[in-house]
Design a protein around this motif. Sequence first.
Motif, mmCIF file in Angstrom:
data_model
loop_
_atom_site.group_PDB
_atom_site.id
_atom_site.type_symbol
_atom_site.label_atom_id
_atom_site.label_comp_id
_atom_site.label_asym_id
_atom_site.label_seq_id
_atom_site.Cartn_x
_atom_site.Cartn_y
_atom_site.Cartn_z
ATOM 1 N N GLU A 246 -7.974 -11.353 -13.634
ATOM 2 C CA GLU A 246 -7.365 -11.007 -12.351
ATOM 3 C C GLU A 246 -6.331 -9.890 -12.520
ATOM 4 O O GLU A 246 -6.213 -9.001 -11.675
ATOM 5 N N ARG A 250 -6.355 -6.343 -10.553
ATOM 6 C CA ARG A 250 -5.192 -5.888 -9.771
ATOM 7 C C ARG A 250 -4.754 -4.485 -10.203
ATOM 8 O O ARG A 250 -4.375 -3.646 -9.381
ATOM 9 N N MET A 271 -4.220 -3.357 -0.996
ATOM 10 C CA MET A 271 -4.364 -4.715 -0.451
ATOM 11 C C MET A 271 -3.508 -5.737 -1.198
ATOM 12 O O MET A 271 -3.672 -6.943 -0.993
ATOM 13 N N MET A 276 0.682 -1.496 -2.554
ATOM 14 C CA MET A 276 1.344 -0.882 -1.406
ATOM 15 C C MET A 276 2.645 -0.197 -1.833
ATOM 16 O O MET A 276 2.945 0.918 -1.398
ATOM 17 N N ARG C 287 5.817 -1.546 5.798
ATOM 18 C CA ARG C 287 4.566 -1.957 5.167
ATOM 19 C C ARG C 287 4.769 -3.133 4.209
ATOM 20 O O ARG C 287 3.964 -4.069 4.189
ATOM 21 N N ILE C 291 3.028 -6.852 4.604
ATOM 22 C CA ILE C 291 2.087 -7.355 3.604
ATOM 23 C C ILE C 291 2.619 -8.637 2.963
ATOM 24 O O ILE C 291 1.860 -9.589 2.720
ATOM 25 N N LEU C 292 3.933 -8.704 2.729
ATOM 26 C CA LEU C 292 4.491 -9.915 2.128
ATOM 27 C C LEU C 292 4.518 -11.066 3.134
ATOM 28 O O LEU C 292 4.325 -12.228 2.763
ATOM 29 N N ILE C 295 1.138 -12.770 3.321
ATOM 30 C CA ILE C 295 0.919 -13.714 2.214
ATOM 31 C C ILE C 295 1.686 -14.999 2.452
ATOM 32 O O ILE C 295 1.176 -16.101 2.283
ATOM 33 N N ALA C 304 -8.213 -16.912 -1.331
ATOM 34 C CA ALA C 304 -7.539 -15.851 -2.081
ATOM 35 C C ALA C 304 -7.111 -14.701 -1.183
ATOM 36 O O ALA C 304 -6.426 -13.799 -1.619
ATOM 37 N N TRP C 305 -7.520 -14.744 0.077
ATOM 38 C CA TRP C 305 -7.262 -13.650 0.993
ATOM 39 C C TRP C 305 -6.623 -14.156 2.287
ATOM 40 O O TRP C 305 -6.965 -15.221 2.778
ATOM 41 N N LEU C 312 -2.529 -3.627 9.981
ATOM 42 C CA LEU C 312 -2.803 -3.034 8.669
ATOM 43 C C LEU C 312 -4.275 -2.657 8.528
ATOM 44 O O LEU C 312 -4.638 -1.904 7.626
ATOM 45 N N ARG C 314 -6.647 -4.507 7.480
ATOM 46 C CA ARG C 314 -7.138 -5.013 6.197
ATOM 47 C C ARG C 314 -6.740 -6.463 6.024
ATOM 48 O O ARG C 314 -5.904 -6.974 6.752
ATOM 49 N N ARG C 315 -7.369 -7.138 5.076
ATOM 50 C CA ARG C 315 -6.914 -8.426 4.603
ATOM 51 C C ARG C 315 -6.066 -8.173 3.364
ATOM 52 O O ARG C 315 -6.200 -7.147 2.698
ATOM 53 N N VAL C 316 -5.164 -9.111 3.065
ATOM 54 C CA VAL C 316 -4.295 -8.954 1.905
ATOM 55 C C VAL C 316 -4.718 -9.958 0.834
ATOM 56 O O VAL C 316 -5.046 -11.111 1.146
ATOM 57 N N TYR C 317 -4.707 -9.507 -0.403
ATOM 58 C CA TYR C 317 -5.138 -10.340 -1.520
ATOM 59 C C TYR C 317 -3.977 -11.199 -2.014
ATOM 60 O O TYR C 317 -2.955 -10.674 -2.440
ATOM 61 N N LYS C 318 -4.140 -12.506 -1.929
ATOM 62 C CA LYS C 318 -3.133 -13.412 -2.459
ATOM 63 C C LYS C 318 -3.456 -13.784 -3.898
ATOM 64 O O LYS C 318 -2.579 -13.955 -4.732
ATOM 65 N N GLY C 319 -4.721 -13.918 -4.196
ATOM 66 C CA GLY C 319 -5.169 -14.126 -5.575
ATOM 67 C C GLY C 319 -5.017 -15.531 -6.078
ATOM 68 O O GLY C 319 -4.588 -16.456 -5.380
#
Lengths: 334, 334, 334, 334, 334, 334
Positions: A246, A250, A271, A276, C287, C291-292, C295, C304-305, C312, C314-319
């Motif tokens: 991962e 990233r 993303m 960002m 931004r 984005i934060l 999450i 994960a998303w 935005l 978009r979707r944000v990646y949390k992972g």
Amino acid sequence: MGRRFVEQLRDGDQIEDVYLATDKQLRANRNGNPYIQLELRDRTGGISGRLWNAGENLFRSFESGDFLLVEGKVQNFQGSLQVILTHIERAETEKIDLTDFLPRTEQDVNKLYDKLRGYLLRLTNPHLRALGECFLMDDTFVRGFTACPAGVKLHHAYVGGLLEHVTTMMDIADRLVPFYPGTDRDLVIVGVFLHDAGKIRELTYGRAFGYSDEGQLLGHIAIGVEMLTEKVARVPELTGEAFPRELLVRLKHMVLSHHGTHEFGSPKVPMTPEAMLLHGIDMIDTRMHMILREIKEDRNNSTAWTPFNHTLQRRVYKGGANGDLYAPAPDSYD
Amino acid sequence: MGRRFVEQLRDGDQIEDVYLATDKQLRANRNGNPYIQLELRDRTGGISGRLWNAGENLFRSFESGDFLLVEGKVQNFQGSLQVILTHIERAETEKIDLTDFLPRTEQDVNKLYDKLRGYLLRLTNPHLRALGECFLMDDTFVRGFTACPAGVKLHHAYVGGLLEHVTTMMDIADRLVPFYPGTDRDLVIVGVFLHDAGKIRELTYGRAFGYSDEGQLLGHIAIGVEMLTEKVARVPELTGEAFPRELLVRLKHMVLSHHGTHEFGSPKVPMTPEAMLLHGIDMIDTRMHMILREIKEDRNNSTAWTPFNHTLQRRVYKGGANGDLYAPAPDSYD
Amino acid sequence: MGRRFVEQLRDGDQIEDVYLATDKQLRANRNGNPYIQLELRDRTGGISGRLWNAGENLFRSFESGDFLLVEGKVQNFQGSLQVILTHIERAETEKIDLTDFLPRTEQDVNKLYDKLRGYLLRLTNPHLRALGECFLMDDTFVRGFTACPAGVKLHHAYVGGLLEHVTTMMDIADRLVPFYPGTDRDLVIVGVFLHDAGKIRELTYGRAFGYSDEGQLLGHIAIGVEMLTEKVARVPELTGEAFPRELLVRLKHMVLSHHGTHEFGSPKVPMTPEAMLLHGIDMIDTRMHMILREIKEDRNNSTAWTPFNHTLQRRVYKGGANGDLYAPAPDSYD
Amino acid sequence: MGRRFVEQLRDGDQIEDVYLATDKQLRANRNGNPYIQLELRDRTGGISGRLWNAGENLFRSFESGDFLLVEGKVQNFQGSLQVILTHIERAETEKIDLTDFLPRTEQDVNKLYDKLRGYLLRLTNPHLRALGECFLMDDTFVRGFTACPAGVKLHHAYVGGLLEHVTTMMDIADRLVPFYPGTDRDLVIVGVFLHDAGKIRELTYGRAFGYSDEGQLLGHIAIGVEMLTEKVARVPELTGEAFPRELLVRLKHMVLSHHGTHEFGSPKVPMTPEAMLLHGIDMIDTRMHMILREIKEDRNNSTAWTPFNHTLQRRVYKGGANGDLYAPAPDSYD
Amino acid sequence: MGRRFVEQLRDGDQIEDVYLATDKQLRANRNGNPYIQLELRDRTGGISGRLWNAGENLFRSFESGDFLLVEGKVQNFQGSLQVILTHIERAETEKIDLTDFLPRTEQDVNKLYDKLRGYLLRLTNPHLRALGECFLMDDTFVRGFTACPAGVKLHHAYVGGLLEHVTTMMDIADRLVPFYPGTDRDLVIVGVFLHDAGKIRELTYGRAFGYSDEGQLLGHIAIGVEMLTEKVARVPELTGEAFPRELLVRLKHMVLSHHGTHEFGSPKVPMTPEAMLLHGIDMIDTRMHMILREIKEDRNNSTAWTPFNHTLQRRVYKGGANGDLYAPAPDSYD
Amino acid sequence: MGRRFVEQLRDGDQIEDVYLATDKQLRANRNGNPYIQLELRDRTGGISGRLWNAGENLFRSFESGDFLLVEGKVQNFQGSLQVILTHIERAETEKIDLTDFLPRTEQDVNKLYDKLRGYLLRLTNPHLRALGECFLMDDTFVRGFTACPAGVKLHHAYVGGLLEHVTTMMDIADRLVPFYPGTDRDLVIVGVFLHDAGKIRELTYGRAFGYSDEGQLLGHIAIGVEMLTEKVARVPELTGEAFPRELLVRLKHMVLSHHGTHEFGSPKVPMTPEAMLLHGIDMIDTRMHMILREIKEDRNNSTAWTPFNHTLQRRVYKGGANGDLYAPAPDSYD
């Protein structure tokens, strides 16, 4: 005695020095006699040169892009300086100090490099730290990274420019990350380190700044991801562990998305918080560098505005120079 | 005897008159002797001038943008006229008739101004009428408003151009409002009056047309809103009442949105009937003015098309001139 | 005993508290008997409520947007909670604690405000410092500035959000300016202070977040410039000197250009180092905040998303959550 | 006794009338018994209808889009009116007054048509006047032109809308041409007449408004040019002369370019004064019609803004309704 | 003996031949004596010519665009060839072989035309086959179609270019259709045939390539649809049946939509399989032709890249030429 | 006996089979009793299922995305089929035939794969042929490449779709290359092979189609370049020679640029003939596949148009169905 740089030449000077020859042409004068015209360049600028009564053999004895040992005399012609040449020959490359021919950063490259090393070697994440070490152990990489400009014309277009751009961004990242909890500082630092690393293969900077063929066809984003993939394969030799999958994804994502939008050539938009932030810091440093350089390089002090800059698509306001801040109401037209 | 304008000069003419000097350069001829080259301008055009054997002192005695009293002789050189100068000196500004140096409207400014006054003083809404009066009582404003061009190059680029543009739009608004019941005629008229009023500070038009620093940094939209805010504060002195808040917001909105879209620099799009109509009338008058001027100014009568216009991004069809309307089928290629 | 917030309600709870009523409707059930359905809100969320056998008189006794004192019982209906109401009546506004109904910053507003004051009162430039003081002396302004959200939905959408956004940006500006010599720190700080100040009139935040009419028609950029103009007029009372004209134009330019491009509603693009830096910092803070928050607010921990975010795009990646990082090659389809 | 229109229906009404059926569905109720649900429409709106215990045979006996003679009773269900049907059967089309089912202009179509004829028959240019006559002599064309809406939803979306749009534009053209000398009035009038003429084949407006297949595939611009070409071929029968080729090309160009830009579907941008003026007038009339209709049709008087309009991409300010013009500074959050 | 083409001229050649004169100017030399300068062109290129001591009468005796019989001597001047003229006079047009003056396809036009005929006459659909015959029976059309270039500069810009473009596309269509069942091969073939047919009126190609007035005002799309409409009216004479209406609409749609998007000037986007395939094949053939021509025409063999092409907005990689494929890491800057 | 697929279910059927469970919810009925609602899917579609009186334990015993063995009875509810479930339990994955749950190509995958092998093994260039072999020797790659869809929804969205897309493109490339001499056939074939190869990691296609995390963060372009780099490193084992550097750069460039423009996610635009042709063929195959599938899948035969497709941003014309091709002139409105 040191070299006479182009910007130091004055009317009447006798010169005997090495210059980079560009734009060579064989022309004929009014009487039909051939002469060679070319541009002599070093890192301070360029000056036109002419060698009268030159034959085709001499003309073919060198190429645009070669270094020439030239002799001649500087003279003022129609308000501009030029050199009337009496002798030219190709110079042996090994005797040439390349730094005379390319602009370079005004900062101390060694100090900048020490700062870069410091950031990388003090990373907390062992995998990322080891990744940094793998890059630093690669002499060819380090030689390129410390020499490469950050751009051909747009910003940081000088030897050491990439290093200067990256270390400034690291300093900024260091200060900004604390404002955004949930953002991984180590990832941001390594993302800053690698975002433009592909430029050391995208650009050419041996004699003049330009693009390599690979650079034009692939771009520094794709090249940078490939460099990252290569080095990550070495990390387990240092850590004894597989590089976390991962984490790698990233990092690649940060390189791929750092231009922010498709329109600017990123195949992916940011993303993750780290991607960002990387994009934001890059945007600030490149834009601020451009706008401040415009002001600094505009030697025409009597105007309040720089010339139109095509990359920024605007003129920059220097201010302070004239009385036209407010339009004067015309006194009268009668 | 009146002034000889640039467009009146002929080969062999002896001249002694004031011109606006631009593009001055110090050059050297083939023998290395310095000479001054500059452009001499008035409102009818420009002509190149040369003064042989000129020293640096003379060269430094004036600036581009100064008015010069010049003496010399017009001659034809390689198909173009130029002036061989025998004497130049800076002219005293107070003796100069500025209208000789800037193009101006072909219409009678006094009549246009009377029309403007008429529209404003006959408004039904007492607050808007008083607002108009406040502007008309401000001599500096009126001097600027009647002198200012509506643009530097794009349209109505001549002294009085703004006034001409605005009064034409008022006439049009007067005729169109009845077709759209629910649209407040008084608001439209005052919106037309003020939409470009910020140009009297955005532009400079004392000697040549250009942008003031404030104009480049703020733009006529923001300046216009500010001028409106200032004047509205004076209205209660005339009416004895507070200026209605909604009316003021509607007016500001019209100025802010009159370019129609963000892309053209309006921070807001039209959201009231009056703002929409203002934008439409402005669009028609500027476009029609540009397209008709292209046709009028194209002196090359043997073509059916004007040169490419970069603002319009097109050529304009004048028509009637040639046989290429339909492509002739070639007779034969055998 | 404290209030029971919406997010604290559980199946079977008996409630008697004040809520903000929205979306009220009069409906008929299967037997044709009318009932009232409405949404009960506070700052923690909303819950549906029904009052059976309600007449039209009761229905007309309040409006959507009113505060209601309600009594009823919480029950689970088809997997969602709802309130079966037994009594509703309009609540007296003066007894209501507005902070119960709007989300607010998790930070200490007093400390944020002290930080803001500190930055402004320690400015070196006496004109800018006095300008800051003029704003701070205006109680209405301070009350709005410390309460206003920075946006209705996009970012910092809570009471105190504007103050939080601005003080974070000041801290960042403080750290970034040293990297860009030639950039005026005081101008940047004041530009940060004022860039979104117009939002205190653009937005409404008394009961729910929204746009005022003036806000929709003029926007916070134009309003902010007007607020600046008003306050600058007071500065000479403190300094005894005229406010420098170039300084004022530079400040207005920063407010006008802080969205960076026409497309985002700025009528001017940044043309000074200070305006460019302001835009960059604003971009980063908005931004990163978005984005934060994506999450943080995505409570569905098994993905994960985040969900798709329309601002935005978009979707944000949390992972970190699943095994799909790499696509598993399917074992077999046989 | 006249027809009961949908907007006149009240709870408890017994009806027996013809409606346009749309969205027919066969459903099953809780007990599994089938029922028919459909929408009953006329030009004043739509109402839902249900016929209990309906079999498949009845369901298949008509299509969505058919006129039905229906009997039933109006009742209030969950706050909305619906019709409980007791009988439905297909209505004979010849007995139906189509004007009951499509909205139509509030103006007198005969007067509008007389105005159109007046403009065309008074043209000075004999070729253009004869062209106008050729169109007017074509009964099918006239029937379509006087019935066709100008759009399906966007503007003038009612029977007679095209005629109303065109005659308003003729009146406007008549008033604007004098402001732009060098613009051919006759060409503008005929361009206005024909710019949307292709809509009589692009749209369907027999029962409901929609697009014909040809309309979707070709568009009214291409269709309009074809209609012009056909009619021009007839003109010499009236004038005894060939129609001037340049005049024809100019007319076609006006139809082709009247949307102004490629983005809006014009294959050519306006390149003559007449084409530019036509585009401008069309833009004003369509935009003003949309914005004023938004205000007029928004019956919810308690708001200052219309709902979001997707074509205009904005809400429209109606004004005058509430106290939120300026954002109230919240009294206190303590 | 054959003509000496421009590309065959060598230093010292004596010439006496016909050339197309362009860019004529009357200039004065250093001594003030007038001379004529012009460009002499044929299909292989252009060369500058000067005629010393020329009077205004001679200068006015011909126009740019005329064919001139010229006598003179070729000489090398400052590295370029030019012709010192001794005699010029207008040439009689009937004696001129136009093919000497315009570039033409390297392929055999008769064979290309036979291929075109073959495709059209073997169509299965009798209506489409008859439509093809109607075009082929029209000698004027055939003469234009076989002579017309496919573009003025962009691609296939030579006599016969349209025919070459269309027949190549037919061959490609013939091979691609089988991969897409449900796509009507006959429609695609006829769509390919007609998609650019309007260019025979849009362009001029009698002496030099350009746009006709009609072409600029209407474009080849609208002209092509009109040509199709005219010919379709003749088809029933051959088939004895009405041309199917849907078939005609599908064909017109293909011509209208073949540029693929509004932005590229199509008023409609492709909405049938045949229109989509036509657009795709057209895109491939034009792009491939441009990119391969860039490589072929770039005679500077020492570079890996062609010059920047403004239509493609890129340089094309030729490759194989230098060692810069990968950027050399600079050896050292020390 | 074979499986009963969703599309085969009829009112009254008793079922006992495995389905993919999605969208599971726990709800309460009117009496407050909980029931489970879920969607049962296989490759032919989905059907809603309900299990009355279900407890939370059963609800938690499986996840959305699991395969369930279900028993129940199909019934018609309000016009739609649903299953009233009597038993559900998680199915053992090893017993499941995955091909029942994902749509797959209608073509023979083995034949398609043989075609692919044939193209690769017959390449003339030994380096490219060896590269192809390296991929074919990698079983994991082959398993993925033959199973992967070419898209999640847009085109070729079924098992084997990538292989079908690629082999069709190879056939087309094979036929088109001869028309464009100077284009390297082997490069085009390998470029077609690899252009979407990254999709086997970008997408997930084990149970349902989706994106892997890596796929969303990096995209198939970057992944594909990485796969190419890995395999190229193996080629010298087969050829005994280094893989030519220019050849590799050209291949990477083709993968990077195959979307044609930045806007569509390519970080580079096509700059070689092979890259341009690859882009063109890809564009044709994807667009044709989408447009033909729209027609094929639109089961509503009574309309001439498909529903609006959001990817294509248009409806597709099927034709042939109704009388609205031309708009009927309304008979009369009187």
